[in-house]
Design a protein around this motif. Structure first.
Motif, PDB file in Angstrom:
ATOM      1  N   ASP A 105      47.254  50.351  51.971  1.00 33.39           N
ATOM      2  CA  ASP A 105      47.280  51.142  50.810  1.00 33.39           C
ATOM      3  C   ASP A 105      48.312  50.489  49.713  1.00 33.39           C
ATOM      4  O   ASP A 105      48.125  50.601  48.594  1.00 33.39           O
ATOM      5  CB  ASP A 105      47.889  52.630  50.686  1.00 33.39           C
ATOM      6  CG  ASP A 105      46.855  53.532  51.419  1.00 33.39           C
ATOM      7  OD1 ASP A 105      45.685  53.182  51.460  1.00 33.39           O
ATOM      8  OD2 ASP A 105      47.222  54.447  51.990  1.00 33.39           O
ATOM      9  N   GLN A 139      48.765  46.982  48.122  1.00 29.70           N
ATOM     10  CA  GLN A 139      48.110  45.526  48.098  1.00 29.70           C
ATOM     11  C   GLN A 139      48.702  44.708  47.454  1.00 29.70           C
ATOM     12  O   GLN A 139      49.086  44.915  46.057  1.00 29.70           O
ATOM     13  CB  GLN A 139      46.445  45.880  47.653  1.00 29.70           C
ATOM     14  CG  GLN A 139      45.692  46.920  48.486  1.00 29.70           C
ATOM     15  CD  GLN A 139      44.474  47.169  47.650  1.00 29.70           C
ATOM     16  OE1 GLN A 139      43.756  46.330  46.882  1.00 29.70           O
ATOM     17  NE2 GLN A 139      43.713  48.082  47.991  1.00 29.70           N
ATOM     18  N   ASP A 140      48.944  43.430  47.776  1.00 23.24           N
ATOM     19  CA  ASP A 140      49.792  42.347  47.156  1.00 23.24           C
ATOM     20  C   ASP A 140      48.608  41.706  46.262  1.00 23.24           C
ATOM     21  O   ASP A 140      47.671  41.074  46.662  1.00 23.24           O
ATOM     22  CB  ASP A 140      50.370  41.460  48.043  1.00 23.24           C
ATOM     23  CG  ASP A 140      51.463  40.556  47.338  1.00 23.24           C
ATOM     24  OD1 ASP A 140      51.237  40.436  46.215  1.00 23.24           O
ATOM     25  OD2 ASP A 140      52.344  40.063  47.889  1.00 23.24           O
ATOM     26  N   LYS A 141      48.723  41.829  44.926  1.00 25.97           N
ATOM     27  CA  LYS A 141      47.997  40.864  43.866  1.00 25.97           C
ATOM     28  C   LYS A 141      48.551  39.964  43.209  1.00 25.97           C
ATOM     29  O   LYS A 141      48.196  39.346  42.170  1.00 25.97           O
ATOM     30  CB  LYS A 141      47.511  41.956  42.930  1.00 25.97           C
ATOM     31  CG  LYS A 141      46.750  43.392  43.220  1.00 25.97           C
ATOM     32  CD  LYS A 141      45.146  42.959  43.795  1.00 25.97           C
ATOM     33  CE  LYS A 141      44.642  44.242  44.354  1.00 25.97           C
ATOM     34  NZ  LYS A 141      43.524  43.859  44.681  1.00 25.97           N
ATOM     35  N   TYR A 185      51.687  41.517  41.071  1.00 29.57           N
ATOM     36  CA  TYR A 185      52.124  42.897  41.191  1.00 29.57           C
ATOM     37  C   TYR A 185      51.530  43.418  42.434  1.00 29.57           C
ATOM     38  O   TYR A 185      50.787  42.711  43.004  1.00 29.57           O
ATOM     39  CB  TYR A 185      51.516  43.532  39.737  1.00 29.57           C
ATOM     40  CG  TYR A 185      50.071  43.646  39.771  1.00 29.57           C
ATOM     41  CD1 TYR A 185      49.241  44.693  40.373  1.00 29.57           C
ATOM     42  CD2 TYR A 185      49.287  42.532  39.105  1.00 29.57           C
ATOM     43  CE1 TYR A 185      47.853  44.809  40.316  1.00 29.57           C
ATOM     44  CE2 TYR A 185      47.881  42.534  39.278  1.00 29.57           C
ATOM     45  CZ  TYR A 185      47.064  43.680  39.727  1.00 29.57           C
ATOM     46  OH  TYR A 185      45.834  43.623  39.711  1.00 29.57           O
ATOM     47  N   TYR A 214      49.515  46.811  44.093  1.00 30.22           N
ATOM     48  CA  TYR A 214      48.662  47.813  43.808  1.00 30.22           C
ATOM     49  C   TYR A 214      48.813  48.974  44.893  1.00 30.22           C
ATOM     50  O   TYR A 214      48.540  48.506  45.869  1.00 30.22           O
ATOM     51  CB  TYR A 214      47.223  47.473  43.457  1.00 30.22           C
ATOM     52  CG  TYR A 214      46.417  48.480  43.468  1.00 30.22           C
ATOM     53  CD1 TYR A 214      45.918  48.996  42.029  1.00 30.22           C
ATOM     54  CD2 TYR A 214      45.517  49.187  44.347  1.00 30.22           C
ATOM     55  CE1 TYR A 214      45.173  50.161  41.789  1.00 30.22           C
ATOM     56  CE2 TYR A 214      44.673  50.117  44.160  1.00 30.22           C
ATOM     57  CZ  TYR A 214      44.334  50.710  43.002  1.00 30.22           C
ATOM     58  OH  TYR A 214      43.637  51.654  42.637  1.00 30.22           O
ATOM     59  N   LEU A 250      47.802  52.646  46.284  1.00 32.28           N
ATOM     60  CA  LEU A 250      46.824  53.811  46.215  1.00 32.28           C
ATOM     61  C   LEU A 250      47.734  54.962  46.965  1.00 32.28           C
ATOM     62  O   LEU A 250      48.103  54.778  48.263  1.00 32.28           O
ATOM     63  CB  LEU A 250      45.713  53.370  47.000  1.00 32.28           C
ATOM     64  CG  LEU A 250      44.663  54.297  47.225  1.00 32.28           C
ATOM     65  CD1 LEU A 250      44.186  54.834  45.689  1.00 32.28           C
ATOM     66  CD2 LEU A 250      43.268  54.049  48.018  1.00 32.28           C
ATOM     67  N   SER A 305      46.841  56.229  41.756  1.00 28.83           N
ATOM     68  CA  SER A 305      47.171  54.675  41.913  1.00 28.83           C
ATOM     69  C   SER A 305      48.160  54.332  40.979  1.00 28.83           C
ATOM     70  O   SER A 305      48.049  54.845  39.872  1.00 28.83           O
ATOM     71  CB  SER A 305      45.958  53.892  41.984  1.00 28.83           C
ATOM     72  OG  SER A 305      45.396  53.886  40.884  1.00 28.83           O
ATOM     73  N   THR A 319      51.037  50.516  39.647  1.00 27.78           N
ATOM     74  CA  THR A 319      51.270  49.346  40.186  1.00 27.78           C
ATOM     75  C   THR A 319      52.827  49.204  39.893  1.00 27.78           C
ATOM     76  O   THR A 319      53.406  49.814  39.398  1.00 27.78           O
ATOM     77  CB  THR A 319      50.732  48.312  38.977  1.00 27.78           C
ATOM     78  OG1 THR A 319      51.046  48.590  37.799  1.00 27.78           O
ATOM     79  CG2 THR A 319      48.996  48.435  39.180  1.00 27.78           C
TER      80      THR A 319
END
Length: 352
Positions: free
Chosen positions: A178, A180-182, A185, A187, A189, A200, A202
């Motif tokens: 849940d 997530q490395d973007k 940033y 993300y 959830l 969700s 950031t």
């Protein structure tokens, strides 16, 4: 009994009479019973059942039969409960008992006007104790000065908790997938919430004036290969173990930060302070109540407003009311296109 209650009672009587006119198979009855039990929240069935048991014990102790569940009886019950519980607990007990009686006895106590009025009167005398919050400068000081070797897990919990207005149980059961490395940033959830509204959010790189993304990456990189699905793992001497972090550890995130900063009464900085701090920071930054509601997943405006610390908001209001503008400053609309309207700061004196 009002007309609505009489009509409802007559309708139920007709339905029961119709049901008795033919035999319902035992299998159908069992399936209907199982479906009815789903009306109770799955996570709280045990405490709901305990509340019903307490009510039944009280009735038996007072010599009341199985069918003696009336508004008068419930008023007497809550009159006795009030001697031992706060107003907030009274409403919790009422809500649980209402669900249990509706499911198991077919009695809807929400129609009992005297009972709800009695609970409302008790609520007026009660003042809730709100969890203390950490202000932005305090959060930034802790993230910058607390050593990672001891506080990394606490720092990451604080970053996610405040950034997403997270409850302690949401962080406790957060899955590694849940988060997530973007790149620039994270993300995050939150699929399973108390209000069944998935959220969700950031986490930005420079959140709270530190590289919060890199701090979270550092914690994730320390996960052992045999670790399970939980995001938060026990952190000791700069290393993560395979043991999951329990909700009690997460709930102490704010108190550990307050202790490090040397704030008075650190125990009063509970885990709920993360949600309050998040809502307050958002409101102070100009977020309207709709934005605050969506951020925290609150359905009620009143509930969302109760999460916002008033001190900073009140300072802004006081400034607008009490601090006079500079003499000669343009504070109103122009009376003509050429001459701006100026407020006379000494209305008792005639202009010379």
């Amino acid at each position: 009994m009002n007309i609505f209650q009489k009509n409802l009672q007559n309708r139920h009587k007709k339905m029961n009479d119709n049901a008795e006119s033919f035999s319902i198979p035992a299998e159908i009855k069992q399936e209907a019973h199982e479906a009815t039990l789903r009306l109770l929240p799955a996570k709280s069935k045990r405490v709901y059942k305990t509340e019903m048991v307490e009510f039944d014990k009280w009735r038996k102790k007072r010599g009341l039969g199985e069918g003696a569940i009336t508004e008068e009886v419930l008023l007497a019950y809550f009159f006795n409960v009030e001697k031992h519980f706060a107003a907030s607990s009274m409403w919790t007990k009422y809500s649980m008992l209402k669900s249990m009686l509706k499911v198991h006895k077919g009695i809807d106590i929400s129609q009992y006007g005297k009972l709800t009025s009695y609970l409302k009167v008790g609520s007026r005398k009660y003042k809730t104790k709100k969890a203390k919050i950490l202000e932005r400068n305090q959060i930034e000081e802790f993230l910058k000065k607390a050593p990672d070797v001891e506080y990394l897990q606490v720092k990451v919990a604080l970053i996610l908790g405040v950034a997403g207005a997270c409850r302690c149980n949401e962080l406790t059961f957060l899955d590694i997938s849940d988060v997530q490395d973007k790149g620039s940033y994270l993300y995050v959830l939150i699929p399973d919430t108390k209000t069944n509204i998935s959220r969700s959010f950031t986490v930005m790189e420079e959140a709270f004036s530190v590289n919060s993304v890199e701090m979270c990456r550092k914690y994730i990189s320390l996960r052992p290969k045999a670790a399970g699905r939980r995001f938060f793992l026990r952190y000791v001497d700069g290393k993560c173990t395979t043991q999951h972090v329990c909700i009690n550890t997460i709930s102490k995130t704010f108190s550990k930060g307050a202790s490090f900063l040397g704030l008075p009464d650190p125990e009063s900085f509970t885990g709920h302070g993360m949600r309050r701090s998040s809502a307050t920071l958002l409101a102070n930054a100009g977020g309207d109540i709709t934005t605050v509601k969506r951020h925290g997943g609150w359905k009620s405006i009143t509930v969302a407003e109760n999460y916002i610390e008033e001190s900073l908001c009140k300072m802004a209001i006081a400034e607008k009311i009490q601090v006079l503008p500079n003499v000669g400053e343009v504070v109103g609309p122009s009376s003509t296109s050429e001459t701006p309207h100026r407020v006379n700061l000494n209305p008792g004196q005639n202009n010379k």
